[in-house]
Design a protein around this motif. Structure first.
Motif, PDB file in Angstrom:
ATOM      1  N   VAL A  32      45.359  40.920  36.310  1.00 45.73           N
ATOM      2  CA  VAL A  32      46.361  41.491  37.207  1.00 45.73           C
ATOM      3  C   VAL A  32      46.553  42.993  36.989  1.00 45.73           C
ATOM      4  CG1 VAL A  32      47.544  39.291  37.367  1.00 45.73           C
ATOM      5  CG2 VAL A  32      48.275  40.952  35.645  1.00 45.73           C
ATOM      6  N   ASN A  33      46.136  43.525  35.829  1.00 51.94           N
ATOM      7  CA  ASN A  33      46.391  44.950  35.551  1.00 51.94           C
ATOM      8  C   ASN A  33      45.133  45.797  35.531  1.00 51.94           C
ATOM      9  OD1 ASN A  33      49.308  44.795  35.156  1.00 51.94           O
ATOM     10  ND2 ASN A  33      48.824  43.640  33.290  1.00 51.94           N
ATOM     11  N   GLU A  34      43.995  45.247  35.119  1.00 50.66           N
ATOM     12  CA  GLU A  34      42.787  46.054  35.005  1.00 50.66           C
ATOM     13  C   GLU A  34      41.866  45.923  36.213  1.00 50.66           C
ATOM     14  OE1 GLU A  34      40.840  45.551  31.290  1.00 50.66           O
ATOM     15  OE2 GLU A  34      42.693  45.655  30.112  1.00 50.66           O
ATOM     16  N   THR A  35      42.117  44.962  37.084  1.00 54.77           N
ATOM     17  CA  THR A  35      41.298  44.837  38.294  1.00 54.77           C
ATOM     18  C   THR A  35      41.494  46.036  39.221  1.00 54.77           C
ATOM     19  OG1 THR A  35      41.454  42.441  38.106  1.00 54.77           O
ATOM     20  CG2 THR A  35      40.776  43.293  40.240  1.00 54.77           C
ATOM     21  N   VAL A  36      42.608  46.735  39.037  1.00 59.15           N
ATOM     22  CA  VAL A  36      42.861  47.899  39.876  1.00 59.15           C
ATOM     23  C   VAL A  36      41.801  48.969  39.677  1.00 59.15           C
ATOM     24  CG1 VAL A  36      44.303  49.110  38.198  1.00 59.15           C
ATOM     25  CG2 VAL A  36      44.749  49.399  40.655  1.00 59.15           C
ATOM     26  N   GLN A  43      50.188  45.088  44.138  1.00 57.89           N
ATOM     27  CA  GLN A  43      50.710  43.985  43.335  1.00 57.89           C
ATOM     28  C   GLN A  43      49.612  42.939  43.154  1.00 57.89           C
ATOM     29  OE1 GLN A  43      54.340  43.027  45.577  1.00 57.89           O
ATOM     30  NE2 GLN A  43      55.464  43.351  43.658  1.00 57.89           N
ATOM     31  N   ALA A  44      49.694  42.257  42.019  1.00 60.89           N
ATOM     32  CA  ALA A  44      48.715  41.206  41.724  1.00 60.89           C
ATOM     33  C   ALA A  44      49.406  40.111  40.930  1.00 60.89           C
ATOM     34  CB  ALA A  44      47.535  41.763  40.941  1.00 60.89           C
ATOM     35  N   SER A  59      51.391  41.618  37.841  1.00 57.63           N
ATOM     36  CA  SER A  59      51.086  43.010  37.495  1.00 57.63           C
ATOM     37  C   SER A  59      52.365  43.790  37.207  1.00 57.63           C
ATOM     38  CB  SER A  59      50.330  43.671  38.657  1.00 57.63           C
ATOM     39  OG  SER A  59      51.110  43.627  39.841  1.00 57.63           O
ATOM     40  N   GLY A  60      52.286  44.627  36.172  1.00 49.29           N
ATOM     41  CA  GLY A  60      53.414  45.464  35.822  1.00 49.29           C
ATOM     42  C   GLY A  60      54.505  44.764  35.052  1.00 49.29           C
ATOM     43  N   LEU A 129      46.014  39.391  45.268  1.00 52.51           N
ATOM     44  CA  LEU A 129      46.104  40.859  45.296  1.00 52.51           C
ATOM     45  C   LEU A 129      46.741  41.254  46.628  1.00 52.51           C
ATOM     46  CD1 LEU A 129      42.516  41.715  43.966  1.00 52.51           C
ATOM     47  CD2 LEU A 129      44.629  41.511  42.639  1.00 52.51           C
TER      48      LEU A 129
END
Length: 441
Positions: A32-36, A43-44, A59-60, A129
């Motif tokens: 959820v955080n590194e796929t960006v 948001q994920a 995420s976050g 996502l």
């Protein structure tokens, strides 16, 4: 570095990070955080179906709070998409129920991507996502590859299944069920022989039956059970007390009759009446002679002897000592140990058609590695109570020549091989017979 290669390198790096995750929480953080780094989004969330279905990561947020309104709504959304088996791609909000659609603008941007993480028949989770811009075809292709990597990593956190769980999982597959049904159908018609088991005993063939020669009481046994005997050897004796008394009475009666005949013969010289009694005295003497000879013959028969060589077959001496026997009553057998045959009892409930010449196998008790082959000679026409107390057909069988003979008196289990039949009939033959007898159908 060529910018076109950068997404592939990022994809490889995310794959290595996902596969190296030691905990599910670590995998969720990467997803959820590194796929960006691969595709931009706002948001994920990672939905996990392992164990209790839940939102695993957002995420976050270090750890999602299940009681938070956003997480509860997100959980309802993911559960709906998972239950409806939503395909990989952008979520069509028009298909969502009103309770989810009404709050969409409050919690998520307009465009959301649903990526099921599936390795086997059912997905283990999904990656959600969301962002305000539409998803391009290239981004969707990269995300599907990334979803395959995450699915492989997520499958590593499946709870260890027990044997029953694996069987149930295999059974849930429609293809597996069809294969199993086909295998079961083929197995049901697989031909098998109808084998029937029954009690059996090795008995002598044409034994010499030794009976009580006269009424009396067994006084003494001269042999032991299973002792070899020779022709003419005394086997047992009857009590002679009563016979000797009768013999003494008969002998004295004979002497008296003989003296009366002698006196009548002397008196007949001068007395006509005595001369007429001579014939009567002579007849009485002959009668007493017969009675004396009869008692002598009985005394000669109190000792019973073997008429041929063999083995004395009986259970125990103490069973007969002091026991009153009648003339003709069976006492023991004299059998040749090299002349034996098999007597088997086929239970009436397992009756099958047998013919002389059919094969039979004896499995003796106490010798698990031994077996003796025999061939049926005769089968009784009607069932009768067996030594065990149940109705059975008596079978006589002779042992085949090319094998050592079993010991006389040996007991065991006989297996009779019947005709061929489908396996289903062999298995259900007895239950069907019992049901038919119970219901009368």
């Amino acid at each position: 570095m060529d910018s076109s290669v950068q997404p592939l390198l990022t994809l490889l790096q995310l794959g290595r990070r996902a596969r190296s995750a030691r905990e599910l929480a670590e995998l969720g953080f990467v997803a959820v955080n590194e796929t960006v780094a691969l595709v931009p989004y706002r948001q994920a969330a990672l939905w996990s179906a392992l164990g209790l279905p839940r939102v695993q990561a957002v995420s976050g947020v270090p750890q999602p709070d299940p009681t938070a309104p956003f997480v509860q709504w997100l959980t309802a959304l993911c559960r709906h998409l998972a239950d409806s088996a939503a395909p990989s791609g952008e979520i069509d909000t028009a298909t969502l129920p009103a309770r989810l659609l009404d709050a969409w603008d409050q919690w998520l941007p307009l465009h959301a991507m649903w990526l099921p993480l599936q390795r086997d028949a059912a997905p283990d989770g999904a990656l959600l996502l969301a962002r305000g811009e539409p998803w391009s075809a290239a981004e969707m292709a990269l995300l599907r590859e990334l979803a395959d990597v995450f699915a492989h990593a997520l499958a590593g956190f499946r709870p260890r299944q027990h044997g029953i769980d694996r069987m149930l999982g295999w059974w849930r597959s429609g293809k597996s069920r069809r294969r199993l049904w086909l295998a079961a159908a083929a197995l049901c018609v697989f031909p098998m022989r109808i084998d029937v088991l029954g009690a059996a005993e090795v008995v002598p063939r044409q034994p010499l039956l030794v009976r009580a020669p006269l009424d009396g009481v067994v006084e003494r046994f001269e042999v032991r059970p299973n002792q070899p005997v020779k022709a003419g050897q005394v086997l047992f004796s009857l009590d002679t007390t009563a016979l000797r008394t009768r013999h003494e009475v008969a002998r004295k009666a004979y002497d008296t009759a003989q003296e009366e005949l002698r006196q009548s013969a002397q008196a007949a010289v001068t007395d006509e009446k005595q001369r007429a009694d001579i014939m009567l005295r002579r007849s009485q003497l002959q009668e007493k002679q017969v009675e004396l000879d009869f008692t002598v013959d009985q005394l000669d028969r109190v000792q019973v002897k073997a008429e041929r060589e063999g083995i004395a077959v009986f259970a125990d001496v103490n069973d007969w000592l002091g026991k009153a026997v009648s003339v003709g009553e069976r006492i023991l057998l004299v059998a040749d140990p090299t002349q034996v045959e098999l007597t088997a009892y086929l239970p009436a409930a397992d009756h099958i058609e047998l013919q002389p010449g059919d094969a039979l196998t004896l499995y003796p008790q106490g010798e698990p590695l031994a077996s003796f082959q025999a061939r049926i000679q005769s089968v009784a026409y009607r069932a009768e109570p067996s030594p065990a107390g149940h109705l059975a057909y008596r079978i006589k069988a002779e042992f085949l020549a090319a094998q050592p003979l079993p010991r006389l008196g040996q007991v065991g289990t006989a297996r009779v091989r019947g005709p061929w039949a489908p396996l289903l009939y062999v298995v259900l033959r007895r239950p069907f017979a019992a049901l038919r007898q119970w219901s009368g159908l």
